[in-house]
Scaffold this motif. Structure first.
Motif, PDB file in Angstrom:
ATOM      1  N   GLY A 307       0.787  -1.221   0.000  1.00  0.00           N
ATOM      2  CA  GLY A 307       0.000   0.000   0.000  1.00  0.00           C
ATOM      3  C   GLY A 307       0.814   1.262   0.000  1.00  0.00           C
ATOM      4  O   GLY A 307       0.259   2.365   0.054  1.00  0.00           O
ATOM      5  N   ASP A 308       2.149   1.147  -0.024  1.00  0.00           N
ATOM      6  CA  ASP A 308       3.018   2.325  -0.005  1.00  0.00           C
ATOM      7  C   ASP A 308       3.678   2.465  -1.370  1.00  0.00           C
ATOM      8  O   ASP A 308       3.752   1.520  -2.152  1.00  0.00           O
ATOM      9  N   ASP A 309       4.172   3.646  -1.682  1.00  0.00           N
ATOM     10  CA  ASP A 309       4.883   3.854  -2.939  1.00  0.00           C
ATOM     11  C   ASP A 309       6.300   4.357  -2.704  1.00  0.00           C
ATOM     12  O   ASP A 309       6.983   4.767  -3.636  1.00  0.00           O
ATOM     13  N   GLU A 310       6.748   4.347  -1.433  1.00  0.00           N
ATOM     14  CA  GLU A 310       8.098   4.791  -1.111  1.00  0.00           C
ATOM     15  C   GLU A 310       9.008   3.579  -0.946  1.00  0.00           C
ATOM     16  O   GLU A 310       8.783   2.739  -0.089  1.00  0.00           O
ATOM     17  N   TRP A 311      10.032   3.498  -1.796  1.00  0.00           N
ATOM     18  CA  TRP A 311      10.957   2.377  -1.763  1.00  0.00           C
ATOM     19  C   TRP A 311      12.152   2.708  -0.873  1.00  0.00           C
ATOM     20  O   TRP A 311      12.559   3.857  -0.750  1.00  0.00           O
ATOM     21  N   PHE A 312      12.725   1.682  -0.250  1.00  0.00           N
ATOM     22  CA  PHE A 312      13.949   1.839   0.535  1.00  0.00           C
ATOM     23  C   PHE A 312      14.930   0.763   0.071  1.00  0.00           C
ATOM     24  O   PHE A 312      14.555  -0.223  -0.556  1.00  0.00           O
TER      25      PHE A 312
END
Length: 500
Positions: A307-312
């Motif tokens: 559900g997130d679009d921020e990659w790490f």
């Protein structure tokens, strides 16, 4: 002829070439002639040739036929000798199973598992063996009143064998292997390559604890013939040091080269853009746990929470030791961790927020999809760019011990380790002159740091107070929370693989 003193040794001429073929164990039905590679089956005092076996490939393993040692069984130190080997290949790579001859004439198995070793013996299941498809990866089941979790359900095939063998799956024909693991480190494997299925139970062992003699000497391992070929992408020369390597990268164009089908015109490659430069160079030696480990592989991985679009992202170094196998050195924004795949599996229900392993409780920190984005070096499993797993990372209350669960097709792997200080890593690789580059978010708490006085503490508290006022103002003016903690997915810890 049979040995009248022990009734354990039997020798007869090979029906293929006439050379002597020896059976030490009464449980051994098959053998591979060491001269002509004929596969023979024992029928009374007669040997029958049933085909020819592919030659085993030499690999990184220090084990070899004739090596001996001692193993604690039922509280006693029991001697054994390696008399046979079978090499298997599955979707996650290849592995060896060595047949160990015991004084009572029976055979046990010394398997190489994720770079570690597992000693198992035949055992009854206590009930009818279910069909392989009844074992879903991740499910729990009870065997003799003991809880196990299903860690593996995959297709494998026999690719080569040598010495004497109690059973023999059809060469090159796929069959199902199921593995169950308990929270105390026990392994239960079900081999559906024969009828009825073969069942083995046992525990992980360290090679040093087996007091083995007759291992490959250091020189023979060091001087193994390296494979050399031209990169299928750019034509540059590529050298592979370990014969067990399933994939590697071209030192010139950095393409990933798939070696799982052998070296030749059928080799596949995948070009890599945006290269990542490892901070610790391949081939460098680092000292951990009182042993010297060599960096043989490096991969950069990316993660994203559902559900997130921020990659790490984070880095993983594959370290190799001749007798101890492989471990992973993980570099994330949370700090450094030294981890290895576990033999056992914690008590865990899918989706739970906590688990327990070896008496320690662990709380869930992150759950996310992980993807391999860049690799360099050699790996003992087939590495594919874009390869994905679903990971769940757990942490002990002290914050030092870490536990990771990785789920891929047909396999769930747990890895366990501890966070280590950046200074330890820099010292291990004799790179203290670059210590600043190793520093992460694992620094000591501000108030406990050496040399901090009262004035500094007051100044820090004032700064924190001002920041809180600013954040409060921003939040109230925006009508909703616009702040995200950097401790979320940005510190993602990974187990570093866990491939068979």
């Amino acid at each position: 002829m049979a040995d009248s003193a022990t009734q354990r040794s039997y020798s007869a001429p090979c029906p293929g070439c006439g050379a002597p073929v020896e059976f030490r164990s009464a449980q051994s039905i098959y053998a591979v002639c060491p001269y002509c590679q004929s596969t023979v089956v024992r029928d009374g005092e007669v040997l029958k040739r049933i085909g020819k076996m592919a030659e085993v490939f030499d690999d990184y393993s220090p084990l070899q036929l004739g090596a001996s040692g001692t193993m604690p069984i039922d509280g006693k130190s029991v001697p054994f000798m390696l008399v046979g080997r079978a090499q298997y290949k599955g979707e996650q790579g290849s592995w060896n199973e060595w047949n160990a001859f015991l004084p009572d004439g029976s055979l046990a198995t010394l398997s190489e598992d994720n770079g570690n070793f597992v000693f198992t013996r035949g055992a009854p299941l206590g009930r009818d063996v279910p069909a392989a498809d009844r074992f879903r990866v991740g499910m729990t089941t009870a065997v003799g009143g003991k809880q196990f979790s299903v860690s593996t359900n995959l297709q494998a095939s026999l690719v080569a064998a040598q010495g004497e063998l109690p059973r023999l799956a059809p060469l090159g024909q796929p069959f199902t292997v199921v593995e169950l693991r308990s929270d105390d480190g026990e392994v239960l494997s079900i081999d559906y390559g024969t009828t009825p299925p073969q069942i083995q139970r046992g525990y992980a062992v360290r090679l040093e604890a087996l007091n083995m003699k007759g291992l490959k000497d250091g020189a023979s391992v060091k001087d193994e013939r390296a494979r050399q070929f031209n990169c299928p992408n750019c034509g540059a020369p590529v050298t592979v040091a370990l014969d067990s390597t399933q994939s590697c990268t071209c030192p010139s164009c950095k393409s990933i080269i798939d070696l799982s089908q052998g070296v030749g015109g059928e080799m596949r490659f995948a070009a890599q853009d945006e290269p990542v430069e490892p901070m610790i160079a391949l081939g460098r030696i680092g000292e951990f746990e009182g042993a010297k480990w060599q960096v043989v592989g490096f991969q950069h991985r990316m993660g994203v929470e559902p559900g997130d679009d921020e990659w790490f992202g984070w880095d993983e170094y594959l370290l190799y030791h001749r007798k101890r196998g492989f471990i992973f050195l993980v570099d994330s924004t949370d700090g450094w961790s030294l981890v290895r795949p576990t033999t056992g599996a914690p008590k865990y229900n899918r989706g739970a927020n906590s688990t327990k392993y070896l008496g320690t409780n662990y709380e869930l920190q992150y759950s996310y999809k992980a993807e391999t984005s860049y690799v360099v070096g050699e790996f003992y499993w087939p590495v594919v760019r874009g390869q994905t797993t679903f990971n769940s990372d757990f942490e002990s209350s002290s914050g030092k011990a870490v536990l990771s669960r990785e789920e891929s097709k047909g396999e769930v792997t747990w890895s366990h380790g501890e966070r280590i200080d950046a200074v330890v890593v820099a010292n291990a690789f004799k790179m203290t002159d670059k210590l600043a580059r190793f520093k992460r978010e694992d620094a000591a708490p501000v108030l406990s740091a050496k040399g901090i006085g009262c004035g500094t503490v007051i100044l820090i508290l004032v700064v924190i107070f001002v920041i809180l006022i600013i954040l409060s103002t921003c939040t109230s003016s925006s009508g909703g929370s616009g702040y995200r903690s950097s401790g979320g997915s940005y510190g993602g810890y990974s187990s570093g693989g866990g491939h068979k």
